[in-house]
Design an enzyme around this catalytic site. Sequence first.
Site, PDB file in Angstrom:
ATOM      1  N   ASP A   1      31.898  19.264  -9.189  1.00 17.18           N
ATOM      2  CA  ASP A   1      33.070  18.687  -8.559  1.00 17.18           C
ATOM      3  C   ASP A   1      33.087  19.155  -7.107  1.00 17.18           C
ATOM      4  O   ASP A   1      32.156  19.837  -6.649  1.00 17.18           O
ATOM      5  CB  ASP A   1      34.348  19.084  -9.299  1.00 17.18           C
ATOM      6  CG  ASP A   1      34.504  20.598  -9.422  1.00 17.18           C
ATOM      7  OD1 ASP A   1      33.686  21.336  -8.833  1.00 17.18           O
ATOM      8  OD2 ASP A   1      35.450  21.047 -10.099  1.00 17.18           O
TER       9      ASP A   1
ATOM     10  N   ASP B   1      29.802  24.035 -11.091  1.00 14.48           N
ATOM     11  CA  ASP B   1      30.344  22.847 -11.725  1.00 14.48           C
ATOM     12  C   ASP B   1      30.262  21.667 -10.764  1.00 14.48           C
ATOM     13  O   ASP B   1      30.337  21.829  -9.547  1.00 14.48           O
ATOM     14  CB  ASP B   1      31.797  23.069 -12.142  1.00 14.48           C
ATOM     15  CG  ASP B   1      31.927  24.204 -13.159  1.00 14.48           C
ATOM     16  OD1 ASP B   1      30.950  24.438 -13.899  1.00 14.48           O
ATOM     17  OD2 ASP B   1      32.987  24.854 -13.200  1.00 14.48           O
TER      18      ASP B   1
ATOM     19  N   GLU C   1      28.416  29.044 -11.578  1.00 18.54           N
ATOM     20  CA  GLU C   1      29.768  29.330 -11.110  1.00 18.54           C
ATOM     21  C   GLU C   1      30.474  30.358 -11.981  1.00 18.54           C
ATOM     22  O   GLU C   1      31.378  31.043 -11.519  1.00 18.54           O
ATOM     23  CB  GLU C   1      30.582  28.036 -11.077  1.00 18.54           C
ATOM     24  CG  GLU C   1      31.973  28.190 -10.502  1.00 18.54           C
ATOM     25  CD  GLU C   1      32.699  26.866 -10.325  1.00 18.54           C
ATOM     26  OE1 GLU C   1      33.935  26.849 -10.400  1.00 18.54           O
ATOM     27  OE2 GLU C   1      32.009  25.840 -10.119  1.00 18.54           O
TER      28      GLU C   1
ATOM     29  N   TYR D   1      32.115  18.611 -18.697  1.00 19.45           N
ATOM     30  CA  TYR D   1      32.873  19.469 -17.792  1.00 19.45           C
ATOM     31  C   TYR D   1      34.322  18.988 -17.714  1.00 19.45           C
ATOM     32  O   TYR D   1      34.580  17.829 -17.385  1.00 19.45           O
ATOM     33  CB  TYR D   1      32.222  19.456 -16.408  1.00 19.45           C
ATOM     34  CG  TYR D   1      32.971  20.260 -15.378  1.00 19.45           C
ATOM     35  CD1 TYR D   1      33.181  21.615 -15.581  1.00 19.45           C
ATOM     36  CD2 TYR D   1      33.478  19.670 -14.230  1.00 19.45           C
ATOM     37  CE1 TYR D   1      33.874  22.364 -14.653  1.00 19.45           C
ATOM     38  CE2 TYR D   1      34.167  20.412 -13.294  1.00 19.45           C
ATOM     39  CZ  TYR D   1      34.357  21.760 -13.511  1.00 19.45           C
ATOM     40  OH  TYR D   1      35.057  22.515 -12.603  1.00 19.45           O
TER      41      TYR D   1
END
Length: 434
Positions: free
Chosen positions: A171, A169, A41, A401
């Site tokens: 999420d 990441d 990312e 993270y």
Amino acid sequence: MPPAPPPRRRSGGPLRGGVRPNARTGCCLPSTPSVVLNVAEKPSVARSLADVFSGCPGAGPREQHRHALSGTQVLVVHNVRIGGGDAAPHTMVLVGVRGHLTGCEFVGPARMWGSVDHGALLDPGATPVEYGPPNADMGALIVLLGDLAKGRAAGPNVRRPAMLVLWPDCDREGEAIAVEIRTACLAGNHGLNVARARFSTVLPNEVVAAAGNLQNVDEDAAQAVLCRSEMDLRIGSAFTRFQTVYVQKRFEIVDGDGTAGGVVSFGPCQFPTLGFVVERWARIQVFVPENFYVINMGATFGGTSAVKSSNKRDRESKMLRLKWSRFRIYDRTCALAYYESCLDASHAIVTAIAGRPKRRYRPVPLSTVEMQKRASKFLRLGSDATMTAAEELYRRGLVSYPRTETERFSEEFDHHALLGQFAGHEGVGGRFSG
């Protein structure tokens, strides 16, 4: 034509472009020497992954190439074996994007102000949207991903990749970015096998474990982000256009550069916050300052008795600080009368002693909000500065993270390896760092 929305997961088989699941590890790298395209990312995470892969036994040094059109750095590491010496050596091509590659926008007349009623912008049937128009400055990056999927832009000795590993990441936003990356790469190479790496830090052990246990993209989380982005577009556009037109008819709106005709933007987060700011401002405007008086009193105990106090100086002098039930008084004469009465008194009578247990809970792990509150309270850091520092620590492998949506560590998280980096550092942790 913009890329189509990501396909939904179909039960009974792997995702489109996905590797076939393995009963023990979920997904796996190719069993024969291949080129593997790894997309993160952020460019900083891509560099950290390249450092981990180049540190594998027998792996070659990290090579760097720069894409002329986008200016993005492409990293290559040869002879990377994930899973031990018997594993097939792979050529790892690594690149990092910069967040979302695509977005959503209205189709047709709804893009122009005044073309449709403001309320119609909230109706999906009256004002459809399309997904895929490149965000600002992302067109060249999408071209780069297509070129890398075709075996270009990574050097003359790098073949066409056989597999795409997504490293965004972990999420919801990361799942949506993974889908966008997958769409861009499959446009250049429909034969790519696609898998998702899940990790919380860029520590070598965790990166290698994630590469050896690849999974599929969470399509439901990605669809949730698409839904949220469409809601933001519709709500923001409808209310921004409505209130801008409404206010412009009554006031002169000036931009920051002094020109007239500014936009009064609306955001689902910024507007409630603005309401709190305005409410506080109104209270300050009508506030009338008035002097008040407080009597501070303490009782000193002699002998061997001890009084518990949070103040070290009070503990040493055995002083108990008393709290006035009235707290403050606005009449100076009355306050002086109370004060003189206290000075004339030779003794005091304790009428009641009340106590209650006090509990101090340990900090909640992985809580972004709690981290920001403590950084603001103890370090005087703003929210942006805190998240910037946290993401830099995450890139270096020192913290997990920071933008997580959970408060539990994964079962694979290696606490000892992370805490071991702090052991023995002078001034960090004191006697607890050993």
